[in-house]
Design an enzyme around this catalytic site. Structure first.
Site, PDB file in Angstrom:
ATOM      1  N   THR A 154      19.947  34.890  87.779  1.00  0.00           N
ATOM      2  CA  THR A 154      19.698  36.434  88.774  1.00  0.00           C
ATOM      3  C   THR A 154      20.830  36.783  89.458  1.00  0.00           C
ATOM      4  O   THR A 154      21.412  35.505  90.348  1.00  0.00           O
ATOM      5  CB  THR A 154      18.824  36.280  89.885  1.00  0.00           C
ATOM      6  OG1 THR A 154      18.506  37.460  90.887  1.00  0.00           O
ATOM      7  CG2 THR A 154      18.231  35.581  90.289  1.00  0.00           C
ATOM      8  N   ASP A 155      21.432  38.064  90.376  1.00  0.00           N
ATOM      9  CA  ASP A 155      22.653  37.795  91.663  1.00  0.00           C
ATOM     10  C   ASP A 155      22.065  37.470  92.809  1.00  0.00           C
ATOM     11  O   ASP A 155      22.554  37.095  93.816  1.00  0.00           O
ATOM     12  CB  ASP A 155      22.907  39.439  91.309  1.00  0.00           C
ATOM     13  CG  ASP A 155      22.295  39.888  91.926  1.00  0.00           C
ATOM     14  OD1 ASP A 155      21.186  39.545  92.008  1.00  0.00           O
ATOM     15  OD2 ASP A 155      22.433  41.012  91.984  1.00  0.00           O
ATOM     16  N   GLU A 156      20.710  37.039  93.110  1.00  0.00           N
ATOM     17  CA  GLU A 156      20.362  36.962  94.058  1.00  0.00           C
ATOM     18  C   GLU A 156      20.791  35.234  93.955  1.00  0.00           C
ATOM     19  O   GLU A 156      20.431  34.869  95.714  1.00  0.00           O
ATOM     20  CB  GLU A 156      18.774  36.884  94.148  1.00  0.00           C
ATOM     21  CG  GLU A 156      18.281  37.667  94.235  1.00  0.00           C
ATOM     22  CD  GLU A 156      16.874  38.552  94.778  1.00  0.00           C
ATOM     23  OE1 GLU A 156      16.102  37.110  95.267  1.00  0.00           O
ATOM     24  OE2 GLU A 156      16.233  39.254  94.447  1.00  0.00           O
ATOM     25  N   TYR A 182      12.230  31.981  96.327  1.00  0.00           N
ATOM     26  CA  TYR A 182      13.204  32.750  94.683  1.00  0.00           C
ATOM     27  C   TYR A 182      14.162  31.940  94.207  1.00  0.00           C
ATOM     28  O   TYR A 182      14.247  31.891  93.469  1.00  0.00           O
ATOM     29  CB  TYR A 182      12.327  33.811  94.863  1.00  0.00           C
ATOM     30  CG  TYR A 182      12.346  34.355  93.639  1.00  0.00           C
ATOM     31  CD1 TYR A 182      12.621  33.801  92.439  1.00  0.00           C
ATOM     32  CD2 TYR A 182      13.972  35.067  93.153  1.00  0.00           C
ATOM     33  CE1 TYR A 182      13.086  34.923  91.145  1.00  0.00           C
ATOM     34  CE2 TYR A 182      14.484  36.037  92.865  1.00  0.00           C
ATOM     35  CZ  TYR A 182      14.237  35.775  91.428  1.00  0.00           C
ATOM     36  OH  TYR A 182      14.489  36.002  90.572  1.00  0.00           O
ATOM     37  N   LYS A 186      15.545  29.250  91.491  1.00  0.00           N
ATOM     38  CA  LYS A 186      16.547  30.105  91.143  1.00  0.00           C
ATOM     39  C   LYS A 186      18.121  29.188  90.731  1.00  0.00           C
ATOM     40  O   LYS A 186      18.239  29.180  89.206  1.00  0.00           O
ATOM     41  CB  LYS A 186      16.595  31.191  90.704  1.00  0.00           C
ATOM     42  CG  LYS A 186      15.860  32.289  89.987  1.00  0.00           C
ATOM     43  CD  LYS A 186      15.139  32.174  89.139  1.00  0.00           C
ATOM     44  CE  LYS A 186      16.247  32.706  88.136  1.00  0.00           C
ATOM     45  NZ  LYS A 186      15.176  32.723  86.759  1.00  0.00           N
TER      46      LYS A 186
HETATM   47  P1  NAD Z   1       8.327  39.203  85.500  1.00  0.00           P
HETATM   48  O1  NAD Z   1       7.151  38.456  86.548  1.00  0.00           O
HETATM   49  O2  NAD Z   1       8.038  40.271  85.306  1.00  0.00           O
HETATM   50  O3  NAD Z   1       7.930  38.659  84.506  1.00  0.00           O
HETATM   51  C1  NAD Z   1       7.920  37.140  84.076  1.00  0.00           C
HETATM   52  C2  NAD Z   1       6.813  36.506  82.951  1.00  0.00           C
HETATM   53  O4  NAD Z   1       7.030  35.556  83.340  1.00  0.00           O
HETATM   54  C3  NAD Z   1       5.722  37.580  82.685  1.00  0.00           C
HETATM   55  O5  NAD Z   1       5.152  37.585  81.542  1.00  0.00           O
HETATM   56  C4  NAD Z   1       4.629  35.976  83.034  1.00  0.00           C
HETATM   57  O6  NAD Z   1       3.669  35.789  82.343  1.00  0.00           O
HETATM   58  C5  NAD Z   1       5.473  35.309  82.423  1.00  0.00           C
HETATM   59  N1  NAD Z   1       5.256  33.332  82.966  1.00  0.00           N
HETATM   60  C6  NAD Z   1       5.260  33.017  84.599  1.00  0.00           C
HETATM   61  N2  NAD Z   1       5.277  31.617  84.493  1.00  0.00           N
HETATM   62  C7  NAD Z   1       4.908  30.907  83.576  1.00  0.00           C
HETATM   63  C8  NAD Z   1       4.841  29.936  83.177  1.00  0.00           C
HETATM   64  N3  NAD Z   1       5.254  29.034  83.429  1.00  0.00           N
HETATM   65  N4  NAD Z   1       4.843  29.624  81.354  1.00  0.00           N
HETATM   66  C9  NAD Z   1       4.986  30.470  81.099  1.00  0.00           C
HETATM   67  N5  NAD Z   1       5.581  31.956  81.383  1.00  0.00           N
HETATM   68  C10 NAD Z   1       5.737  32.076  82.629  1.00  0.00           C
HETATM   69  O7  NAD Z   1      10.194  39.133  85.678  1.00  0.00           O
HETATM   70  P2  NAD Z   1      10.986  39.870  84.733  1.00  0.00           P
HETATM   71  O8  NAD Z   1      11.299  40.940  86.271  1.00  0.00           O
HETATM   72  O9  NAD Z   1      10.826  40.170  84.440  1.00  0.00           O
HETATM   73  O10 NAD Z   1      12.156  39.137  85.163  1.00  0.00           O
HETATM   74  C11 NAD Z   1      12.370  37.828  84.153  1.00  0.00           C
HETATM   75  C12 NAD Z   1      13.984  36.912  84.981  1.00  0.00           C
HETATM   76  O11 NAD Z   1      14.942  37.826  84.539  1.00  0.00           O
HETATM   77  C13 NAD Z   1      13.007  35.724  85.965  1.00  0.00           C
HETATM   78  O12 NAD Z   1      13.766  34.475  85.345  1.00  0.00           O
HETATM   79  C14 NAD Z   1      13.991  36.742  86.766  1.00  0.00           C
HETATM   80  O13 NAD Z   1      14.268  35.943  87.537  1.00  0.00           O
HETATM   81  C15 NAD Z   1      15.198  37.316  85.785  1.00  0.00           C
HETATM   82  N6  NAD Z   1      15.562  38.917  86.675  1.00  0.00           N
HETATM   83  C16 NAD Z   1      14.940  39.828  87.097  1.00  0.00           C
HETATM   84  C17 NAD Z   1      15.785  40.833  87.539  1.00  0.00           C
HETATM   85  C18 NAD Z   1      15.225  41.653  87.445  1.00  0.00           C
HETATM   86  O14 NAD Z   1      14.705  43.033  87.720  1.00  0.00           O
HETATM   87  N7  NAD Z   1      13.567  42.087  87.856  1.00  0.00           N
HETATM   88  C19 NAD Z   1      16.911  40.866  87.764  1.00  0.00           C
HETATM   89  C20 NAD Z   1      17.712  39.742  87.531  1.00  0.00           C
HETATM   90  C21 NAD Z   1      17.358  38.358  86.601  1.00  0.00           C
HETATM   91  O1  DAU Z   2      18.962  40.360  91.963  1.00  0.00           O
HETATM   92  C1  DAU Z   2      17.931  40.346  90.529  1.00  0.00           C
HETATM   93  C2  DAU Z   2      16.382  40.733  91.675  1.00  0.00           C
HETATM   94  O2  DAU Z   2      15.441  42.091  91.541  1.00  0.00           O
HETATM   95  C3  DAU Z   2      15.641  39.615  90.850  1.00  0.00           C
HETATM   96  O3  DAU Z   2      15.535  38.490  90.339  1.00  0.00           O
HETATM   97  C4  DAU Z   2      14.505  39.898  91.133  1.00  0.00           C
HETATM   98  O4  DAU Z   2      13.220  38.612  90.051  1.00  0.00           O
HETATM   99  C5  DAU Z   2      14.082  40.983  90.826  1.00  0.00           C
HETATM  100  O5  DAU Z   2      12.537  40.894  91.590  1.00  0.00           O
HETATM  101  C6  DAU Z   2      14.430  41.881  92.472  1.00  0.00           C
HETATM  102  O6  DAU Z   2      14.648  41.459  93.292  1.00  0.00           O
HETATM  103  P1  DAU Z   2      14.407  42.643  94.718  1.00  0.00           P
HETATM  104  O7  DAU Z   2      14.029  41.788  95.944  1.00  0.00           O
HETATM  105  O8  DAU Z   2      15.652  43.082  95.016  1.00  0.00           O
HETATM  106  O9  DAU Z   2      13.695  43.667  93.757  1.00  0.00           O
HETATM  107  P2  DAU Z   2      12.318  44.591  95.119  1.00  0.00           P
HETATM  108  O10 DAU Z   2      11.655  45.713  94.318  1.00  0.00           O
HETATM  109  O11 DAU Z   2      10.950  43.564  95.014  1.00  0.00           O
HETATM  110  O12 DAU Z   2      12.755  44.521  96.235  1.00  0.00           O
HETATM  111  C7  DAU Z   2      14.117  45.857  95.861  1.00  0.00           C
HETATM  112  C8  DAU Z   2      14.415  46.482  97.234  1.00  0.00           C
HETATM  113  O13 DAU Z   2      13.430  47.203  98.032  1.00  0.00           O
HETATM  114  C9  DAU Z   2      14.681  44.749  98.455  1.00  0.00           C
HETATM  115  O14 DAU Z   2      15.492  45.519  98.839  1.00  0.00           O
HETATM  116  C10 DAU Z   2      13.494  45.255  99.297  1.00  0.00           C
HETATM  117  C11 DAU Z   2      13.019  46.936  99.025  1.00  0.00           C
HETATM  118  N1  DAU Z   2      11.119  46.991  98.995  1.00  0.00           N
HETATM  119  C12 DAU Z   2      10.804  46.301  98.064  1.00  0.00           C
HETATM  120  C13 DAU Z   2       9.391  46.787  98.144  1.00  0.00           C
HETATM  121  C14 DAU Z   2       8.372  46.252  97.086  1.00  0.00           C
HETATM  122  C15 DAU Z   2      10.913  47.845 100.454  1.00  0.00           C
HETATM  123  O15 DAU Z   2      11.853  48.040 101.224  1.00  0.00           O
HETATM  124  N2  DAU Z   2       9.523  48.332  99.842  1.00  0.00           N
HETATM  125  C16 DAU Z   2       8.819  47.708  98.512  1.00  0.00           C
HETATM  126  O16 DAU Z   2       7.367  47.705  99.005  1.00  0.00           O
END
Ligand code: NAD
Ligand code: DAU
Length: 371
Positions: A154-156, A182, A186
């Site tokens: 992730t970019d985080e 988190y 990562k």
């Molecule tokens: P998500 O939370 O929707 O899904 C995570 C999945 O992993 C779920 O199906 C869960 O059951 C499974 N899981 C959790 N713990 C596990 C374990 N111990 N063993 C096997 N399976 C397990 O997550 P997402 O948003 O789809 O993100 C997927 C990946 O992409 C993550 O690694 C996250 O860090 C990365 N990522 C997410 C975003 C985003 O915007 N959502 C952006 C950049 C990177």
């Molecule tokens: O940048 C990549 C990341 O993006 C991934 O690595 C993470 O897994 C993914 O969850 C996401 O992280 P963020 O913290 O950016 O996503 P989230 O949807 O939780 O929040 C997006 C923005 O919105 C953040 O600035 C917090 C804000 N927010 C979020 C929630 C849930 C609100 O203002 N209100 C809310 O209720």
């Protein structure tokens, strides 16, 4: 070697600055283990692979935590090329058994605890899954041999950028500088992956992507949370002033980038993925309200997230230059499509919003919304 442009029929195209070259595509059948495939991005990736590489077998390993949903994979289950296995990536015995059965060529690790707010409540499980789980998977890759281990990051891991410096972007050389448990977990996993490359020559790659949106996004995250609450005419909890900026990418564009990196990307390399789609949270929430025809009076400013990152912005230059990747979906189209998807798939998210999730929402937002 020219720049890879793409596939058309049974040919691959490369660009050499002033001419294109066509090469016959050698289709090799591969076994892919996709971990975390019952979650948001992993499931979209499974559908992308089954559609674009019908010759490959895809095995999903997922623990089915609160974020994993088997109904998401209902269509994939119909494919003879797909297998689902319930299991924990941190469970060595389970992982090794699966490697013995499937002899994977490629492992793509999406499995993670992914929600920043939950990591602030309870960091422990983030270390177990995101760090130890990564170690267990890579140990199995070393033991059984692998063509590629890919870490979805992730970019985080880069921390945040100031709002008043729109000229700054995260590159692959930006120092790791994490804010939340988190992102720290990562980043730890990324460092471990690079250590396994240097020390053991494990063929690894890492992608660091910005915020995704699209179908099957769990409704605890900003966009699906706001859609589901606006539809119920419930207050929309915007943290702080809503001025934090995220760089939004349609999930299928993320999947196409990972697909390129695992097949064409260089070993031991990190690739940033993003689409130059920066929006403040408030802009995103207002766009959703417009799409749904709901009033802005639903917006409710609540206590900020502790340690809240101000701005994320990715420079995707490296993956574009080396692999020819470009995002295909503009934010306005993607958000429209996403809102429509949530309108047409109410049963998917309504089921999630009942039961245990209700307790989570009351616990996390109860006090914040009372202000
Ligand atoms: P998500 O939370 O929707 O899904 C995570 C999945 O992993 C779920 O199906 C869960 O059951 C499974 N899981 C959790 N713990 C596990 C374990 N111990 N063993 C096997 N399976 C397990 O997550 P997402 O948003 O789809 O993100 C997927 C990946 O992409 C993550 O690694 C996250 O860090 C990365 N990522 C997410 C975003 C985003 O915007 N959502 C952006 C950049 C990177
Ligand atoms: O940048 C990549 C990341 O993006 C991934 O690595 C993470 O897994 C993914 O969850 C996401 O992280 P963020 O913290 O950016 O996503 P989230 O949807 O939780 O929040 C997006 C923005 O919105 C953040 O600035 C917090 C804000 N927010 C979020 C929630 C849930 C609100 O203002 N209100 C809310 O209720």
């Amino acid at each position: 070697m020219g720049q890879y442009v793409g596939i058309c029929g049974s040919y691959e195209y490369y660009f050499y600055g002033y001419y294109f070259q066509r090469r016959e595509r050698i289709v090799e059948e591969m076994n892919l283990i996709v971990t975390g495939g019952a979650g948001f991005i992993g499931s979209n990736f499974i559908y992308y692979e089954l559609e674009n590489h019908p010759e490959d077998r895809v095995i999903c390993l997922d623990k089915l935590t609160y974020a994993g949903n088997l109904s998401t994979l209902e269509e994939a289950m119909k494919s003879p090329q797909f297998r689902f296995v319930k299991g924990d990536i941190a469970d060595r015995e389970c992982v090794e058994k699966l490697f013995e059965e499937e002899h994977p060529d490629i492992v793509v690790n999406f499995a993670a605890e992914s929600h920043v707010d939950r990591s602030i409540e309870d960091p422990g499980i983030f270390l177990m899954t995101n760090v130890i789980g990564t170690e267990v998977l890579m140990d199995a890759c070393r033991k059984y041999g692998i063509k590629r281990y890919h870490q979805v990051s992730t970019d985080e891991v880069y921390g945040d950028l100031p709002l008043d410096r729109p000229d700054l972007f995260f590159t692959e050389e930006t120092p790791i500088h994490t804010s939340s448990p988190y992102s720290a977990s990562k980043a730890s996993a990324d460092l471990l992956v690079l250590a396994y490359y240097r020390t053991f020559r494990l063929p690894v790659s890492i992608t660091r992507c910005s915020n995704n949106y699209g179908p099957f996004h769990f409704p605890e995250k900003l966009i699906p949370l706001m859609i589901s609450r606006a539809l119920a005419d419930e207050p929309l909890p915007v943290y702080g002033k809503g001025e934090n900026v995220r760089d939004w990418l349609y999930v299928v564009d993320h999947c196409s980038a990972i697909d390129l990196v695992i097949r064409k990307g260089r070993e031991g390399e990190v690739y940033n993925i993003g689409g130059h789609n920066e929006r403040t949270n408030l802009e995103v929430v207002k766009t959703i309200l417009r799409e749904l025809g709901k009033p802005e009076s639903l917006i409710s400013y609540v206590t900020d997230r502790p340690g809240h990152d101000m701005r994320y912005a990715i420079d995707p230059g490296k993956i574009h230059r080396e692999l020819g990747w470009l995002p295909q979906t503009k934010f306005d189209d993607g958000i429209h499509r996403t809102v429509q998807w949530y309108l047409e798939h109410r049963e998917w998210w309504e089921k999630i919003l009942s039961g245990e999730y209700r307790n989570y929402f009351d616990h996390m937002y109860g006090k914040r919304l009372q202000q």
